[in-house]
Design an enzyme around this catalytic site. Sequence first.
Site, short mmCIF file in Angstrom:
data_model
loop_
_atom_site.label_atom_id
_atom_site.label_comp_id
_atom_site.label_asym_id
_atom_site.label_seq_id
_atom_site.Cartn_x
_atom_site.Cartn_y
_atom_site.Cartn_z
N ASP A 132 3.75 9.54 -1.02
CA ASP A 132 2.46 8.87 -0.38
C ASP A 132 2.07 7.81 -1.41
O ASP A 132 2.28 8.11 -2.55
CB ASP A 132 1.46 9.96 -0.33
CG ASP A 132 0.21 9.44 0.70
OD1 ASP A 132 0.19 8.31 1.05
OD2 ASP A 132 -0.54 10.20 1.36
N HIS B 281 0.93 -1.33 -0.02
CA HIS B 281 -0.02 0.13 -0.01
C HIS B 281 0.87 1.21 0.00
O HIS B 281 0.32 2.38 -0.09
CB HIS B 281 -0.99 -0.11 1.30
CG HIS B 281 -1.97 -0.97 1.18
ND1 HIS B 281 -3.45 -0.64 0.77
CD2 HIS B 281 -2.08 -2.42 1.13
CE1 HIS B 281 -3.96 -1.82 1.01
NE2 HIS B 281 -3.20 -3.01 1.12
C1 G6P Z 1 -1.04 3.37 6.02
C2 G6P Z 1 -0.63 1.76 6.17
C3 G6P Z 1 -1.50 0.86 6.58
C4 G6P Z 1 -1.74 1.46 7.94
C5 G6P Z 1 -2.29 2.71 8.28
C6 G6P Z 1 -2.48 3.41 9.62
O1 G6P Z 1 -2.14 3.68 5.36
O2 G6P Z 1 -0.37 1.75 4.53
O3 G6P Z 1 -1.00 -0.23 6.58
O4 G6P Z 1 -2.85 0.49 8.73
O5 G6P Z 1 -1.42 3.68 7.46
O6 G6P Z 1 -1.47 3.18 10.26
P1 G6P Z 1 -1.33 2.22 11.59
O7 G6P Z 1 0.17 2.18 11.87
O8 G6P Z 1 -2.34 3.13 12.55
O9 G6P Z 1 -1.92 0.93 11.16
#
Ligand code: G6P
Length: 467
Positions: free
Chosen positions: A376, A163
């Site tokens: 990003d 992602h």
């Molecule tokens: C990004 C990453 C995700 C992640 C999200 C929130 O979008 O690609 O994998 O879940 O951030 O971050 P966190 O550390 O809270 O899961």
Amino acid sequence: MPQTQLDLVVVANRLPIDVSCEGGQLSYGRSPGGLVTALEPVLSQRGGAWVGWPGAPDLAFDPVEIDGLLSIPVSLSQLEICNYYEGFSNATLWPLYHDVITPPKYHREWHEAYRAVNTKFATAAAEAAAPGATVWVHDYQLQLVPAMIKQLRPDVRVGFFNHIPFPPEALFAQLPWRREILMGLLGADLIGFQRAQDAGNFRSCVRRLAGLTTRGRSVRVPGAGGTWRDVLCTAFPISIDSAAVAARARQPSVQARAREIRAELGNPDCILFGVDRLDYTKGIAHRLKAYEELLREGRLKVPGVAMVQVASPSRDNVSAYQTLRDDVETTVGRIAGDFGSLSSPAIHYLHQTQDADEMAALYLAADVMLVTALRDGMNLVAKEYVASRVDGAGALVLSEFTGAADELRQALLVNPHDIDGLKATILRGVAMPPKEQRRRMQALRRRVMDHDVAAWASGFLAALGGW
Ligand code: G6P
């Protein structure tokens, strides 16, 4: 529990549920998110489940089915959270993959925890998958999982989607465990990236750092007994549930709230809006610097203009995020102190997560949306803003360093490092005539409405085969 009967197993760091504990009793609720919305229809049709971490230490429970979706928890201790999640995932890989905006930290004990936790996820997925099932692994926290699953279950098809960006070889080469990560990913049968550039970076890393050959967009991976597998590594740009976002923005209550927000801000001529996780990749400081200089030079004036910045709390045990918060809040305080008045604050700053209706109303109230990320993978805020503008109005300032910039060509594209360029682009957004707003927004909306997250998921699964 029919855990061995699952034809599709999604593996992601976080489960799409909220777990709370009261008086020793666990209760579960669904947590909204684009990925789960996209995968839910296919998961329920084909008998699928989601393997992930419940989001707090030492939470162990049997698989739970909530609204038809089976969640299989992977329990993590506090030490594993420190070393695997906050450490290797978010203080090593995250900064390395985002252009080393902040220096990555390389610690051997973090890497050991990453490998151990990836083994836990792979074992849970391998146990849940039916013979010949499909396992779809997500994101940078789980890059060793594809090869581990293939080892445990050679009969399953494994897909991986990254992602976030994949860095150029010159940066990726810093990683002491670079070959292990590349070979971990290459356990998959299909590897998806956000942009063609990310897939290209990955293929060059594989050639130069793992000594494998590529043919077109595929990598030739040696298998047992002198055999070869061709692993396709290509772009599948992710999206949002565009129709649902637009439908929310059409709700009379949301439209009324948008008018109310404008009135609460004193009905300024122009509302500038930013919303991000509070992350150093998002370019919040660059955006604030540009706004502050425009106010100082008198090229923007309060109360004609107002700025709203929502920064949702994120990863607040990681030191780079604590420093960022201090820096952003110092700048916000200076802007508020120097340019506001009792009746007209120059900036409204919320370090809070907003619910989906409030977000939709904010998007509708915002004349100029500021997406200034330094790097990003995609940036779904840009797509949400476009889908929400059912009135065809509004201007989007969008960083070239987002995946979204590949698709949203009619936005006002900008290099956020170029503060003078950013200031000029913000002023262009502020002054954009309604006719030009409509022309650009119509083209942006066509793209976002036609390429939604369901199309993304079915495109990926079709390429993986058998779906
Ligand atoms: C990004 C990453 C995700 C992640 C999200 C929130 O979008 O690609 O994998 O879940 O951030 O971050 P966190 O550390 O809270 O899961």
